[in-house]
Design a protein around this motif. Structure first.
Motif, PDB file in Angstrom:
ATOM      1  N   ILE A 248       0.828  -1.209   0.000  1.00  0.00           N
ATOM      2  CA  ILE A 248       0.000   0.000   0.000  1.00  0.00           C
ATOM      3  C   ILE A 248       0.860   1.256   0.000  1.00  0.00           C
ATOM      4  O   ILE A 248       0.638   2.170  -0.792  1.00  0.00           O
ATOM      5  CB  ILE A 248      -0.963   0.010   1.214  1.00  0.00           C
ATOM      6  CG1 ILE A 248      -1.978  -1.115   1.098  1.00  0.00           C
ATOM      7  CG2 ILE A 248      -1.671   1.361   1.346  1.00  0.00           C
ATOM      8  CD1 ILE A 248      -2.908  -1.025  -0.076  1.00  0.00           C
ATOM      9  N   ILE A 249       1.872   1.314   0.877  1.00  0.00           N
ATOM     10  CA  ILE A 249       2.638   2.559   0.983  1.00  0.00           C
ATOM     11  C   ILE A 249       3.561   2.790  -0.198  1.00  0.00           C
ATOM     12  O   ILE A 249       4.003   3.911  -0.421  1.00  0.00           O
ATOM     13  CB  ILE A 249       3.439   2.652   2.304  1.00  0.00           C
ATOM     14  CG1 ILE A 249       4.481   1.551   2.396  1.00  0.00           C
ATOM     15  CG2 ILE A 249       2.517   2.672   3.495  1.00  0.00           C
ATOM     16  CD1 ILE A 249       5.438   1.705   3.548  1.00  0.00           C
ATOM     17  N   THR A 250       3.848   1.753  -0.966  1.00  0.00           N
ATOM     18  CA  THR A 250       4.719   1.932  -2.141  1.00  0.00           C
ATOM     19  C   THR A 250       3.938   1.910  -3.454  1.00  0.00           C
ATOM     20  O   THR A 250       4.541   1.985  -4.517  1.00  0.00           O
ATOM     21  CB  THR A 250       5.807   0.840  -2.187  1.00  0.00           C
ATOM     22  OG1 THR A 250       5.190  -0.438  -2.237  1.00  0.00           O
ATOM     23  CG2 THR A 250       6.747   0.946  -0.993  1.00  0.00           C
ATOM     24  N   ASN A 251       2.634   1.837  -3.371  1.00  0.00           N
ATOM     25  CA  ASN A 251       1.801   1.798  -4.569  1.00  0.00           C
ATOM     26  C   ASN A 251       1.876   3.154  -5.279  1.00  0.00           C
ATOM     27  O   ASN A 251       1.439   4.166  -4.731  1.00  0.00           O
ATOM     28  CB  ASN A 251       0.364   1.487  -4.173  1.00  0.00           C
ATOM     29  CG  ASN A 251      -0.533   1.262  -5.352  1.00  0.00           C
ATOM     30  OD1 ASN A 251      -0.313   1.805  -6.435  1.00  0.00           O
ATOM     31  ND2 ASN A 251      -1.573   0.479  -5.152  1.00  0.00           N
ATOM     32  N   PRO A 252       2.405   3.185  -6.506  1.00  0.00           N
ATOM     33  CA  PRO A 252       2.545   4.474  -7.198  1.00  0.00           C
ATOM     34  C   PRO A 252       1.207   5.158  -7.487  1.00  0.00           C
ATOM     35  O   PRO A 252       1.142   6.384  -7.538  1.00  0.00           O
ATOM     36  CB  PRO A 252       3.280   4.126  -8.492  1.00  0.00           C
ATOM     37  CG  PRO A 252       3.358   2.660  -8.567  1.00  0.00           C
ATOM     38  CD  PRO A 252       2.963   2.084  -7.263  1.00  0.00           C
ATOM     39  N   VAL A 253       0.148   4.393  -7.652  1.00  0.00           N
ATOM     40  CA  VAL A 253      -1.166   4.998  -7.891  1.00  0.00           C
ATOM     41  C   VAL A 253      -1.619   5.763  -6.646  1.00  0.00           C
ATOM     42  O   VAL A 253      -2.114   6.881  -6.741  1.00  0.00           O
ATOM     43  CB  VAL A 253      -2.202   3.928  -8.302  1.00  0.00           C
ATOM     44  CG1 VAL A 253      -3.590   4.520  -8.412  1.00  0.00           C
ATOM     45  CG2 VAL A 253      -1.793   3.273  -9.610  1.00  0.00           C
ATOM     46  N   PHE A 254      -1.427   5.177  -5.468  1.00  0.00           N
ATOM     47  CA  PHE A 254      -1.771   5.879  -4.231  1.00  0.00           C
ATOM     48  C   PHE A 254      -0.931   7.139  -4.080  1.00  0.00           C
ATOM     49  O   PHE A 254      -1.437   8.179  -3.669  1.00  0.00           O
ATOM     50  CB  PHE A 254      -1.565   4.976  -3.021  1.00  0.00           C
ATOM     51  CG  PHE A 254      -2.734   4.103  -2.687  1.00  0.00           C
ATOM     52  CD1 PHE A 254      -3.843   4.024  -3.509  1.00  0.00           C
ATOM     53  CD2 PHE A 254      -2.723   3.343  -1.542  1.00  0.00           C
ATOM     54  CE1 PHE A 254      -4.916   3.222  -3.196  1.00  0.00           C
ATOM     55  CE2 PHE A 254      -3.790   2.528  -1.212  1.00  0.00           C
ATOM     56  CZ  PHE A 254      -4.882   2.476  -2.037  1.00  0.00           C
ATOM     57  N   ILE A 255       0.354   7.040  -4.378  1.00  0.00           N
ATOM     58  CA  ILE A 255       1.227   8.208  -4.251  1.00  0.00           C
ATOM     59  C   ILE A 255       0.788   9.294  -5.231  1.00  0.00           C
ATOM     60  O   ILE A 255       0.735  10.474  -4.881  1.00  0.00           O
ATOM     61  CB  ILE A 255       2.701   7.807  -4.459  1.00  0.00           C
ATOM     62  CG1 ILE A 255       3.147   6.897  -3.309  1.00  0.00           C
ATOM     63  CG2 ILE A 255       3.598   9.033  -4.548  1.00  0.00           C
ATOM     64  CD1 ILE A 255       4.499   6.252  -3.502  1.00  0.00           C
TER      65      ILE A 255
END
Length: 189
Positions: A118-125
């Protein structure tokens, strides 16, 4: 709940890695305010001006109020505080997913992998740097799922109250969430 996070060194290291990655990817990038973001900003400005009737009827008031609160705390930051809080909400989402993995699978490895993904998901970022509802909606919906499943396992009233609060806020952000109450009703009865 949060003492688990603070006392868990691997989660802290993963969080620091995720924050560093996000800062690296967003370094010098201004918040994205084009497209749909413009209507959320217009609605927030209408609330700020005391004219909520000027808000477009296609937007629910939850996210424009979120923008309004974060933007009026620190004025003239070009929505940077909104973006920063959205990244903190990503960390909160990842933590709820970690807790869900512990609750459902009783396996810390699955929890750590879920948190890391989750924390490395580029879409979330990317979406954390946009003035859009995705991050806040996912945070509150994930919180709803966590507290609902925790209620199923532990039958503690505070969990169903928290699930109700989270889904109510989620419904203010996106109207789709109003149908999640049906799921709650099935669980309760």
């Amino acid at each position: 709940m949060f003492t688990t996070f603070i006392n868990n060194k691997l989660l802290l290291y993963l969080t620091l890695f995720g924050v560093a990655l996000s800062l690296l990817l967003q370094l010098g990038v201004r918040p994205i305010v084009g497209g749909d973001a413009g209507s959320y900003i217009q609605c927030a400005n209408a609330f700020y001006g005391g004219k909520p009737q000027e808000c477009t009827p296609t937007r629910t008031p939850g996210y424009p109020l979120f923008i309004l609160i974060t933007d009026t705390i620190f004025q003239n930051l070009n929505y940077q505080l909104t973006v920063t809080i959205q990244y903190v909400l990503i960390l909160g989402t990842a933590y709820y997913i970690y807790l869900l993995a512990l609750l459902l699978f009783q396996n810390k490895t699955i929890g750590y992998v879920s948190y890391f993904l989750i924390i490395t998901n580029p879409v979330f970022i990317f979406y954390s740097n946009s003035i859009l509802t995705e991050i806040t909606y996912i945070f509150f919906t994930t919180g709803f799922c966590y507290f609902t499943i925790k209620y199923i396992f532990k039958q503690d009233n505070i969990n169903i109250i928290m699930a109700s609060v989270f889904i109510a806020i989620s419904a203010l952000i996106r109207p789709l969430a109003q149908y999640y109450y049906l799921f709650l009703l099935i669980i309760l009865f």
